[in-house]
Design an enzyme around this catalytic site. Structure first.
Site, PDB file in Angstrom:
ATOM      1  N   LYS A 172     -10.561   0.302  -2.467  1.00 61.55           N
ATOM      2  CA  LYS A 172     -10.602   0.411  -0.643  1.00 61.55           C
ATOM      3  C   LYS A 172     -10.290   1.649  -0.412  1.00 61.55           C
ATOM      4  CE  LYS A 172      -6.956  -1.047   2.800  1.00 61.55           C
ATOM      5  NZ  LYS A 172      -5.251  -1.728   3.221  1.00 61.55           N
ATOM      6  N   ASP A 191       1.184  -1.044   0.112  1.00 59.71           N
ATOM      7  CA  ASP A 191      -0.250   0.066  -0.255  1.00 59.71           C
ATOM      8  C   ASP A 191       1.122   1.585   0.044  1.00 59.71           C
ATOM      9  OD1 ASP A 191      -1.657  -1.827   0.495  1.00 59.71           O
ATOM     10  OD2 ASP A 191      -2.760  -0.779   1.490  1.00 59.71           O
ATOM     11  N   LYS A 250      -6.896   3.416  -3.694  1.00 61.74           N
ATOM     12  CA  LYS A 250      -7.430   3.239  -1.998  1.00 61.74           C
ATOM     13  C   LYS A 250      -7.750   4.984  -1.603  1.00 61.74           C
ATOM     14  CE  LYS A 250      -5.048   2.200   2.200  1.00 61.74           C
ATOM     15  NZ  LYS A 250      -4.150   1.070   2.660  1.00 61.74           N
TER      16      LYS A 250
END
Length: 313
Positions: A249, A150, A213
């Site tokens: 996400k 991430d 995300k």
């Protein structure tokens, strides 16, 4: 299958700017109204039970604190594998998300479980470091066995219009990931406008993100139904044009089962059923799991057990 490529759009800084600023402007009022409307959908008991289990299976169970210890990570891993020790039918979570120096501990604790190890990297959460430092951060996490990375984008570069710098940095991080999937974090609360969120979504996808995300969870405004809806529209449209599916996400601020189910409705009604799977949709959360477990217990027993009956993160 669509085969559109965007090589011309990324050929230069000017071309990328023209492409991103040529995207349709976002109708903020319409976007927020649709997100609010979808959030009022009534979910019946059978569907609610399915949605709760689906949401549990989509959680990236997260600990990203300066006080993290190997013991805390091992305890979180045990919870990810067996969220409710009183009910072995409870799904496992999708992943455990930790800092790179804790990735090896998580990998060892989750070996053979099927639960992924995600690691934040690139000087998370601010992203304020030189590129070689960021890439070293990624290499450390991948070497430790992380299944997913991430990363955070350089919001300063993005907001000052240096889109090619952001694009090239994502490309460089993607190259270091190897087989690990890459989630690109925009920190939507710092991007200020919905138009910027749409541009960041397309920029991330063009650069090879496997997931886009919303947030780090470390700022005041994190995932919202509206910004997640906008990102779901982006991945839907990207697949329609390229044939490539990208995950989404939302992270930060999603704490209750009711909230999670609202997001699942957004997924179903915007991107479609293909995204109702933890390979394509995740919740970045630390406390959400507890509420999902309590609601799950209530559905099965008729009684609301309360927080004393689930482990506290």
């Amino acid at each position: 299958m669509p085969t559109t490529t965007f090589s011309d759009a990324t050929a230069s800084d000017g071309a990328l700017r023209r492409f991103l600023h040529g995207l349709p402007g976002v109708d903020a009022v319409g976007l927020e109204a649709r997100a609010a409307s979808l959030g009022t959908r009534s979910i019946k008991t059978t569907a609610k039970a399915y949605a709760i289990d689906l949401a549990i299976s989509m959680i990236d169970l997260t600990t990203l604190e300066g006080a993290d210890t190997p013991g805390k990570v091992r305890a979180l891993a045990a919870k990810a594998v067996n969220p409710d020790p009183t009910d072995r039918t409870t799904p496992r979570t999708a992943a455990v998300c930790v800092y790179p120096d804790m990735a090896a501990t998580a990998v060892a604790a989750l070996a053979g479980s099927g639960v992924k190890v995600a690691s934040v990297a690139t000087a998370f959460p601010a992203g304020r470091a030189a590129l070689d430092v960021k890439l070293a951060d990624v290499r450390d996490a991948v070497a430790a066995g992380a299944d997913e990375i991430d990363m955070v984008i350089d919001r300063g570069a993005f907001l000052s219009g240096r889109y090619l710098k952001v694009y090239e940095e994502i490309l460089a991080v993607k190259a270091e990931c190897g087989s690990a999937r890459l989630k690109v974090i925009f920190e939507t609360g710092e991007l200020s406008t919905y138009d910027n969120i749409r541009r960041a979504s397309w920029l991330g996808m063009l650069a090879g993100a496997d997931f886009i995300k919303t947030s780090t969870g470390k700022v005041a405004t994190n995932a919202t139904p509206a910004n997640t809806l906008l990102m779901l529209e982006a991945v839907r449209d990207f697949r329609a044009q390229t044939g490539v599916q990208i995950g989404v996400k939302p992270a930060g601020g999603i704490r209750t089962s009711k909230d999670a189910i609202k997001f699942l409705v957004l997924v179903n009604e915007t991107a479609g059923e293909d995204w109702l799977d933890n390979h394509w949709f995740r919740f970045g959360a630390s406390s959400l799991l507890n509420d999902l477990l309590m609601q799950r217990q209530k559905l099965s027993t008729g009684r609301y057990s309360g927080p004393d009956y689930v482990t506290v993160d």
